[in-house]
Design an enzyme around this catalytic site. Structure first.
Site, PDB file in Angstrom:
ATOM      1  N   ASP A  13       1.080  -1.368   0.056  1.00 14.67           N
ATOM      2  CA  ASP A  13      -0.231   0.038  -0.299  1.00 14.67           C
ATOM      3  C   ASP A  13       0.920   1.140   0.067  1.00 14.67           C
ATOM      4  O   ASP A  13       0.206   2.489  -0.628  1.00 14.67           O
ATOM      5  CB  ASP A  13      -0.956   0.223   1.277  1.00 14.67           C
ATOM      6  N   ASP A  63      11.770   3.108  12.573  1.00 17.44           N
ATOM      7  CA  ASP A  63      11.020   1.197  12.732  1.00 17.44           C
ATOM      8  C   ASP A  63       9.738   2.141  14.344  1.00 17.44           C
ATOM      9  O   ASP A  63       9.490   2.909  14.898  1.00 17.44           O
ATOM     10  CB  ASP A  63      11.847   1.165  13.938  1.00 17.44           C
ATOM     11  N   THR A 132      -8.460  -2.695  10.159  1.00 18.09           N
ATOM     12  CA  THR A 132      -8.897  -3.752   9.280  1.00 18.09           C
ATOM     13  C   THR A 132      -9.679  -4.742   9.294  1.00 18.09           C
ATOM     14  O   THR A 132     -10.260  -4.700  10.248  1.00 18.09           O
ATOM     15  CB  THR A 132      -7.525  -4.941   9.231  1.00 18.09           C
ATOM     16  N   LYS A 160      -4.491  -5.043  16.308  1.00 20.29           N
ATOM     17  CA  LYS A 160      -4.471  -4.257  15.516  1.00 20.29           C
ATOM     18  C   LYS A 160      -6.835  -3.577  15.706  1.00 20.29           C
ATOM     19  O   LYS A 160      -7.098  -2.496  15.995  1.00 20.29           O
ATOM     20  CB  LYS A 160      -5.686  -4.181  14.279  1.00 20.29           C
TER      21      LYS A 160
HETATM   22  P1  NDP Z   1       2.539  -5.373   3.463  1.00 15.55           P
HETATM   23  O1  NDP Z   1       3.275  -6.063   4.539  1.00 15.55           O
HETATM   24  O2  NDP Z   1       2.816  -5.290   2.294  1.00 15.55           O
HETATM   25  O3  NDP Z   1       3.916  -3.481   4.131  1.00 15.55           O
HETATM   26  C1  NDP Z   1       3.582  -3.421   5.408  1.00 15.55           C
HETATM   27  C2  NDP Z   1       5.020  -1.969   5.842  1.00 15.55           C
HETATM   28  O4  NDP Z   1       5.508  -2.166   6.849  1.00 15.55           O
HETATM   29  C3  NDP Z   1       5.960  -2.443   4.834  1.00 15.55           C
HETATM   30  O5  NDP Z   1       6.820  -1.168   4.824  1.00 15.55           O
HETATM   31  C4  NDP Z   1       6.949  -3.369   6.545  1.00 15.55           C
HETATM   32  O6  NDP Z   1       8.438  -3.228   5.614  1.00 15.55           O
HETATM   33  C5  NDP Z   1       6.842  -2.384   6.961  1.00 15.55           C
HETATM   34  N1  NDP Z   1       6.392  -2.471   8.436  1.00 15.55           N
HETATM   35  C6  NDP Z   1       7.081  -3.454   9.060  1.00 15.55           C
HETATM   36  N2  NDP Z   1       7.020  -3.386  10.475  1.00 15.55           N
HETATM   37  C7  NDP Z   1       7.655  -2.289  10.370  1.00 15.55           C
HETATM   38  C8  NDP Z   1       8.015  -2.025  11.856  1.00 15.55           C
HETATM   39  N3  NDP Z   1       8.662  -2.496  12.752  1.00 15.55           N
HETATM   40  N4  NDP Z   1       8.958  -0.475  11.721  1.00 15.55           N
HETATM   41  C9  NDP Z   1       8.486  -0.315  10.322  1.00 15.55           C
HETATM   42  N5  NDP Z   1       7.705  -0.514   9.369  1.00 15.55           N
HETATM   43  C10 NDP Z   1       7.721  -1.528   9.554  1.00 15.55           C
HETATM   44  O7  NDP Z   1       1.572  -4.002   4.591  1.00 15.55           O
HETATM   45  P2  NDP Z   1       0.281  -3.730   3.299  1.00 15.55           P
HETATM   46  O8  NDP Z   1       1.195  -2.490   2.722  1.00 15.55           O
HETATM   47  O9  NDP Z   1      -0.648  -4.892   2.714  1.00 15.55           O
HETATM   48  O10 NDP Z   1      -0.634  -3.639   4.204  1.00 15.55           O
HETATM   49  C11 NDP Z   1      -0.594  -2.023   4.438  1.00 15.55           C
HETATM   50  C12 NDP Z   1      -1.273  -1.412   6.055  1.00 15.55           C
HETATM   51  O11 NDP Z   1      -2.738  -2.327   5.962  1.00 15.55           O
HETATM   52  C13 NDP Z   1      -0.481  -2.816   7.119  1.00 15.55           C
HETATM   53  O12 NDP Z   1      -1.047  -1.999   8.221  1.00 15.55           O
HETATM   54  C14 NDP Z   1      -2.141  -3.482   6.906  1.00 15.55           C
HETATM   55  O13 NDP Z   1      -1.930  -3.878   8.674  1.00 15.55           O
HETATM   56  C15 NDP Z   1      -2.869  -2.753   7.042  1.00 15.55           C
HETATM   57  N6  NDP Z   1      -3.786  -3.709   6.589  1.00 15.55           N
HETATM   58  C16 NDP Z   1      -3.586  -4.458   4.691  1.00 15.55           C
HETATM   59  C17 NDP Z   1      -4.582  -5.239   3.975  1.00 15.55           C
HETATM   60  C18 NDP Z   1      -4.371  -5.446   2.730  1.00 15.55           C
HETATM   61  O14 NDP Z   1      -5.133  -6.512   2.520  1.00 15.55           O
HETATM   62  N7  NDP Z   1      -3.264  -5.353   1.942  1.00 15.55           N
HETATM   63  C19 NDP Z   1      -6.152  -5.586   4.821  1.00 15.55           C
HETATM   64  C20 NDP Z   1      -6.203  -4.460   5.151  1.00 15.55           C
HETATM   65  C21 NDP Z   1      -5.072  -3.519   6.740  1.00 15.55           C
HETATM   66  P3  NDP Z   1       9.431  -4.337   4.826  1.00 15.55           P
HETATM   67  O15 NDP Z   1       9.271  -3.753   3.426  1.00 15.55           O
HETATM   68  O16 NDP Z   1      10.756  -3.268   5.390  1.00 15.55           O
HETATM   69  O17 NDP Z   1       8.925  -5.311   5.225  1.00 15.55           O
HETATM   70  P1  GDR Z   2      -5.260 -12.566   5.843  1.00 11.99           P
HETATM   71  O1  GDR Z   2      -4.945 -12.713   3.807  1.00 11.99           O
HETATM   72  O2  GDR Z   2      -5.137 -13.572   6.793  1.00 11.99           O
HETATM   73  O3  GDR Z   2      -6.923 -12.229   4.755  1.00 11.99           O
HETATM   74  O4  GDR Z   2      -5.000 -11.345   6.193  1.00 11.99           O
HETATM   75  P2  GDR Z   2      -3.780 -13.635   3.483  1.00 11.99           P
HETATM   76  O5  GDR Z   2      -4.121 -14.209   2.027  1.00 11.99           O
HETATM   77  O6  GDR Z   2      -3.033 -14.787   4.389  1.00 11.99           O
HETATM   78  O7  GDR Z   2      -4.942 -14.992   4.187  1.00 11.99           O
HETATM   79  C1  GDR Z   2      -6.440 -15.503   3.388  1.00 11.99           C
HETATM   80  C2  GDR Z   2      -7.040 -16.471   3.281  1.00 11.99           C
HETATM   81  O8  GDR Z   2      -6.825 -18.280   2.544  1.00 11.99           O
HETATM   82  C3  GDR Z   2      -6.217 -18.826   3.294  1.00 11.99           C
HETATM   83  N1  GDR Z   2      -4.777 -19.328   2.623  1.00 11.99           N
HETATM   84  C4  GDR Z   2      -3.996 -19.255   2.664  1.00 11.99           C
HETATM   85  N2  GDR Z   2      -3.661 -18.397   3.127  1.00 11.99           N
HETATM   86  C5  GDR Z   2      -2.059 -18.011   3.154  1.00 11.99           C
HETATM   87  N3  GDR Z   2      -1.550 -16.920   3.806  1.00 11.99           N
HETATM   88  N4  GDR Z   2      -1.249 -19.141   2.574  1.00 11.99           N
HETATM   89  C6  GDR Z   2      -1.988 -20.728   1.830  1.00 11.99           C
HETATM   90  O9  GDR Z   2      -1.177 -21.435   1.539  1.00 11.99           O
HETATM   91  C7  GDR Z   2      -3.961 -20.470   2.544  1.00 11.99           C
HETATM   92  N5  GDR Z   2      -4.234 -21.144   2.186  1.00 11.99           N
HETATM   93  C8  GDR Z   2      -5.455 -20.393   3.072  1.00 11.99           C
HETATM   94  C9  GDR Z   2      -6.205 -18.314   5.207  1.00 11.99           C
HETATM   95  O10 GDR Z   2      -6.250 -19.204   6.192  1.00 11.99           O
HETATM   96  C10 GDR Z   2      -6.935 -16.880   5.013  1.00 11.99           C
HETATM   97  O11 GDR Z   2      -8.289 -17.769   6.222  1.00 11.99           O
HETATM   98  C11 GDR Z   2      -4.554  -9.637   4.979  1.00 11.99           C
HETATM   99  C12 GDR Z   2      -3.484  -9.014   5.322  1.00 11.99           C
HETATM  100  O12 GDR Z   2      -3.197  -8.354   4.632  1.00 11.99           O
HETATM  101  C13 GDR Z   2      -3.668  -8.684   6.518  1.00 11.99           C
HETATM  102  O13 GDR Z   2      -2.543  -7.583   7.437  1.00 11.99           O
HETATM  103  C14 GDR Z   2      -5.117  -7.409   6.688  1.00 11.99           C
HETATM  104  O14 GDR Z   2      -5.266  -6.797   7.862  1.00 11.99           O
HETATM  105  C15 GDR Z   2      -6.046  -8.123   6.278  1.00 11.99           C
HETATM  106  O15 GDR Z   2      -6.296  -9.252   4.558  1.00 11.99           O
HETATM  107  C16 GDR Z   2      -7.669  -7.970   5.916  1.00 11.99           C
END
Ligand code: NDP
Ligand code: GDR
Length: 361
Positions: A13, A63, A132, A160
């Site tokens: 994101d 961090d 989330t 969260k």
């Molecule tokens: P990513 O895992 O792709 O990115 C997470 C980011 O946080 C990376 O830049 C990572 O750095 C950084 N990070 C992790 N730990 C730390 C720390 N201790 N200090 C500083 N930076 C840190 O997540 P997404 O982009 O998918 O998601 C963005 C946010 O939205 C997250 O908070 C996630 O929980 C939340 N979210 C995501 C959803 C989704 O479906 N994608 C849905 C709902 C909420 P590095 O690159 O070094 O690992």
């Molecule tokens: P989620 O995403 O847990 O919803 O969190 P993920 O893609 O990891 O899992 C979605 C669903 O798929 C099932 N699943 C598996 N998941 C993974 N990772 N690997 C597998 O092999 C697999 N097989 C089945 C999981 O059990 C689950 O039900 C994501 C993250 O981005 C969070 O940070 C965010 O908050 C939520 O989405 C909304």
């Protein structure tokens, strides 16, 4: 020129949001953590040489677990908007690293809110918290809205939950413009490789070009409301441009299972899927050359979130927001991008070089 500070700028994101804000004319500051390898590949295309004048993208080490670094960066940048996207964002990993997850995902946002308060920025700076759909966990109603009770099911979800309420609390206690986007799953070709959608598209593409033979997954029946990250970051910005800070559900209102995702992704690659059965050769295909998907319990979670479906009516009505990219377009884009990398890898391998293939994802 408005200034934004993005934590988690190197994540999925963060990269899309940085690109979006730069296109809106913002000066963008990002916090990245120190890693032993480069972790900036997602923002490579936005990179500007630090020696150039008039640049608008700046990176700072920091961090979420380190208050001092956060205070320094916030003080130095004096941002108009802070987007707190950084997190240990993997639900399954949060069961293995619960304390670290709480430190970064629950206390991290608190540290940022406190930095704003300590530095006297409660009026100047607006704050967005990446909340989330995992807050709903064991869902209490379908579909989920801003009023649906929370019931998190993982250390990630619980952390969260704290972050959600501390954001509301600072808004109510100190009159800060602080809000939560309750985002449902959103994906893209930039999605981390260990989340299920990207794991599937990457594996199927590699199977298509002969680099991998089988796909192992956990719970195939889990249902999610999957949108596109590019659509969702626009919403994060919109939420900070309102008269009043409010919390919004961001979702598509459509739901598919993991099994559906595999089937639709496989269709794009013209692969026929078989779900564990008889007549399978050692490469994972049956005699007709069909792909085999196997269940591996290592991917099960101690407590699962079985079904999530969001109702984004409030965002649609109050902010005029609707997602533009459909589920099928999302899957197709992810598959095509992963196919390109798989074809590159196949070529590299053909010439005798090693490619990255980590099957335990
Ligand atoms: P990513 O895992 O792709 O990115 C997470 C980011 O946080 C990376 O830049 C990572 O750095 C950084 N990070 C992790 N730990 C730390 C720390 N201790 N200090 C500083 N930076 C840190 O997540 P997404 O982009 O998918 O998601 C963005 C946010 O939205 C997250 O908070 C996630 O929980 C939340 N979210 C995501 C959803 C989704 O479906 N994608 C849905 C709902 C909420 P590095 O690159 O070094 O690992
Ligand atoms: P989620 O995403 O847990 O919803 O969190 P993920 O893609 O990891 O899992 C979605 C669903 O798929 C099932 N699943 C598996 N998941 C993974 N990772 N690997 C597998 O092999 C697999 N097989 C089945 C999981 O059990 C689950 O039900 C994501 C993250 O981005 C969070 O940070 C965010 O908050 C939520 O989405 C909304």
């Amino acid at each position: 020129m408005k200034k934004a500070l993005i934590t988690g700028i190197t994540g999925q994101d963060g990269a899309y949001l940085a690109e979006f804000l730069l296109s809106k004319g913002y000066e963008v500051h990002g916090i990245k953590r120190r890693t032993s390898l480069f972790n900036t590949h997602r923002i490579e295309h936005l990179y500007e040489d630090p020696h150039e004048e008039n640049r608008r993208l700046f990176l700072h080490y920091g961090d979420l677990t380190d208050s001092s670094s956060l205070i320094h960066v916030v003080e130095k940048t004096q941002p108009d908007e802070i987007y707190n996207l950084a997190a240990q964002s993997h639900v399954k990993v949060s069961f293995e690293e619960p304390e670290y997850t709480a430190n970064s995902d629950a206390l991290g946002p608190l540290r940022l809110l406190e930095a704003m308060r300590i530095l006297g920025l409660t009026e100047k700076t607006r704050f967005y918290q990446a909340s989330t759909s995992e807050l709903y966990g064991l869902v209490q109603e379908i579909p989920q809205t801003e009023r649906t009770p929370f019931y998190p099911r993982s250390p990630y979800g619980v952390a969260k939950l704290y972050a959600y309420w501390i954001t509301v609390n600072y808004r109510e206690s100190y009159g800060m413009y602080a809000c939560n986007g309750i985002l449902f799953n959103h994906e893209s070709p930039n999605r981390g490789e260990t989340f299920v959608t990207r794991k599937i598209t990457r594996a199927l593409a590699r199977i298509k070009v002969g680099l991998q033979s089988r796909l192992y997954l956990g719970n195939l029946d889990a249902k999610r409301d999957w949108g596109h990250a590019r659509d969702y970051v626009e919403m994060q910005w919109l939420m900070l441009q309102q008269k009043e800070a409010r919390d919004y559900v961001i979702a598509t209102g459509e739901q598919y299972s993991v099994r559906d995702f595999v089937t639709i992704a496989a269709e794009h690659l013209d692969i026929h899927v078989r779900w564990e059965g008889h007549g399978i050769d050692e490469k994972g295909y049956d005699q007709n050359g069909n792909l085999l998907v196997s269940i591996d319990p290592r991917y099960f979670r101690p407590a699962e979130v079985e079904t999530l479906l969001g109702d984004p009516s409030k965002a649609r009505e109050e902010l005029g927001w609707t997602p533009r990219i459909t589920f099928r377009e999302l899957v197709e884009e992810m598959v095509s991008e992963d196919l390109k990398s798989a074809e590159r890898d196949a070529l590299v391998k053909q010439h005798g070089y090693q490619t990255f293939s980590f099957h335990e994802l």
